[in-house]
Design a protein around this motif. Structure first.
Motif, PDB file in Angstrom:
ATOM      1  N   LEU A  33       0.821  -1.102   0.515  1.00 16.18           N
ATOM      2  CA  LEU A  33      -0.045   0.196  -0.320  1.00 16.18           C
ATOM      3  C   LEU A  33       0.510   1.199   0.142  1.00 16.18           C
ATOM      4  O   LEU A  33       0.355   1.783  -0.850  1.00 16.18           O
ATOM      5  N   ASP A  34       1.931   1.015   0.895  1.00 11.16           N
ATOM      6  CA  ASP A  34       2.592   2.419   0.993  1.00 11.16           C
ATOM      7  C   ASP A  34       3.546   2.353  -0.816  1.00 11.16           C
ATOM      8  O   ASP A  34       3.579   3.891  -1.052  1.00 11.16           O
ATOM      9  N   VAL A  51       1.283   6.472   4.069  1.00  8.18           N
ATOM     10  CA  VAL A  51       3.196   6.464   3.497  1.00  8.18           C
ATOM     11  C   VAL A  51       3.742   6.546   5.486  1.00  8.18           C
ATOM     12  O   VAL A  51       3.485   6.967   6.519  1.00  8.18           O
ATOM     13  N   LEU A  52       4.109   5.647   5.779  1.00  2.00           N
ATOM     14  CA  LEU A  52       4.963   4.914   5.912  1.00  2.00           C
ATOM     15  C   LEU A  52       6.830   5.374   6.878  1.00  2.00           C
ATOM     16  O   LEU A  52       6.780   5.730   5.625  1.00  2.00           O
ATOM     17  N   SER A  53       6.824   5.882   7.919  1.00  2.00           N
ATOM     18  CA  SER A  53       8.802   5.724   8.302  1.00  2.00           C
ATOM     19  C   SER A  53       9.408   4.959   7.577  1.00  2.00           C
ATOM     20  O   SER A  53       8.756   3.528   7.409  1.00  2.00           O
ATOM     21  N   GLU A  54      10.556   5.218   7.402  1.00  2.00           N
ATOM     22  CA  GLU A  54      11.621   4.183   6.842  1.00  2.00           C
ATOM     23  C   GLU A  54      11.685   2.920   8.254  1.00  2.00           C
ATOM     24  O   GLU A  54      12.139   2.474   7.664  1.00  2.00           O
ATOM     25  N   LEU A 120      -2.237  10.682   6.310  1.00  3.06           N
ATOM     26  CA  LEU A 120      -2.024   9.300   7.024  1.00  3.06           C
ATOM     27  C   LEU A 120      -0.426   9.047   7.295  1.00  3.06           C
ATOM     28  O   LEU A 120       0.151   7.915   6.240  1.00  3.06           O
ATOM     29  N   GLN A 121       0.029   9.128   8.268  1.00  4.88           N
ATOM     30  CA  GLN A 121       1.395   8.753   8.266  1.00  4.88           C
ATOM     31  C   GLN A 121       2.184   7.951   9.716  1.00  4.88           C
ATOM     32  O   GLN A 121       1.092   7.735  10.876  1.00  4.88           O
ATOM     33  N   LEU A 122       2.202   5.776   9.016  1.00  4.77           N
ATOM     34  CA  LEU A 122       2.351   5.314  10.612  1.00  4.77           C
ATOM     35  C   LEU A 122       3.655   5.166  10.992  1.00  4.77           C
ATOM     36  O   LEU A 122       4.044   5.203   9.949  1.00  4.77           O
ATOM     37  N   GLY A 159       9.179   9.765  13.349  1.00 13.10           N
ATOM     38  CA  GLY A 159       8.208   9.195  13.966  1.00 13.10           C
ATOM     39  C   GLY A 159       7.993  10.064  15.328  1.00 13.10           C
ATOM     40  O   GLY A 159       8.304  11.410  15.397  1.00 13.10           O
ATOM     41  N   TRP A 160       6.807   9.807  16.204  1.00 13.71           N
ATOM     42  CA  TRP A 160       6.653  10.788  17.303  1.00 13.71           C
ATOM     43  C   TRP A 160       7.698  11.043  18.006  1.00 13.71           C
ATOM     44  O   TRP A 160       8.423   9.662  18.646  1.00 13.71           O
TER      45      TRP A 160
END
Length: 220
Positions: A33-34, A51-54, A120-122, A159-160
């Motif tokens: 999906l990303d 969007v997924l983080s690396e 939407l970032q995970l 990320g966070w």
């Protein structure tokens, strides 16, 4: 947020084709999906690109090739359409990269698919984090109205931040929560925010979970 069905790669969106292709390998599904720049229908017609983080992508790639399914993400059943209905739910900043993810809704992202500038970032959450009652000594911060604190650290450069973890209050109205602009993200350690999402982007952190609706479509 449900996935948008306007694509030639129908296995990403048609539940029966998805299930046949991935056979429970949800890590690979998220990676695909990303890679495809898939969009999700969020908040009633607002199209957000996933969007997924690396660091999360690296974790999922390892999960795909693992002989164990212990780290495979979970898609919750349609009977759990809200996070508060999932097993052992607590108001906290906790995430395990399996059942619950650290996420952000990002806006004014000019490069985003979907035509609305939304992402939407995970990202990857600290797997060593535990609830406050399990922490020996020290003080662990928690957001307003939290049931418990969470000891996880900021382990993903995209990320966070420590500040997002310490003050997370996603059960409250978005209108009273802390939105962040580019300057604040970069000040808190997301050094590549401008490079990835542009100078005008801003956002709000959320905990996210995968779940099905009554037609077996996946939502975030």
């Amino acid at each position: 947020a449900s996935t948008n069905e306007n694509t030639s790669k129908s296995y990403l969106y048609v539940p029966s084709e998805r299930d046949e292709r991935y056979q429970g390998n949800i890590a690979q599904y998220l990676l695909d999906l990303d890679d495809d720049g898939a969009t999700f229908n969020f908040c009633g017609g607002m199209m957000f690109q996933l969007v997924l983080s690396e660091k999360l992508k690296s974790h999922l790639e390892t999960t795909v090739t693992s002989k164990s399914n212990d780290d495979q993400p979970i898609i919750h059943p349609a009977s759990q359409p809200l996070m508060c209905r999932t097993p052992n739910y607590q108001k906290s900043a906790s995430a395990d990269n399996i059942s619950i993810f650290h996420g952000r809704e990002l806006r004014k992202i000019q490069s985003a698919n979907g035509g609305m500038g939304f992402v939407l970032q995970l990202s990857y959450a600290d797997p060593s984090g535990v609830f406050a009652e399990e922490v020996d000594g020290g003080v662990v911060n928690a957001g307003k109205g939290a049931d418990t604190a969470w000891s996880g650290n900021a382990v993903d450069p995209q990320g966070w931040s420590e500040e997002e973890i310490a003050t997370y209050d996603g059960w409250r109205s978005d209108s009273v929560r802390q939105w962040r602009n580019r300057e604040r993200y970069e000040l808190e350690g997301f050094d590549t925010f401008s490079e990835q999402f542009g100078r005008d982007g801003f956002g709000l952190n959320h905990r996210c979970f995968l779940h099905l609706d009554d037609q077996s479509r996946m939502w975030l």
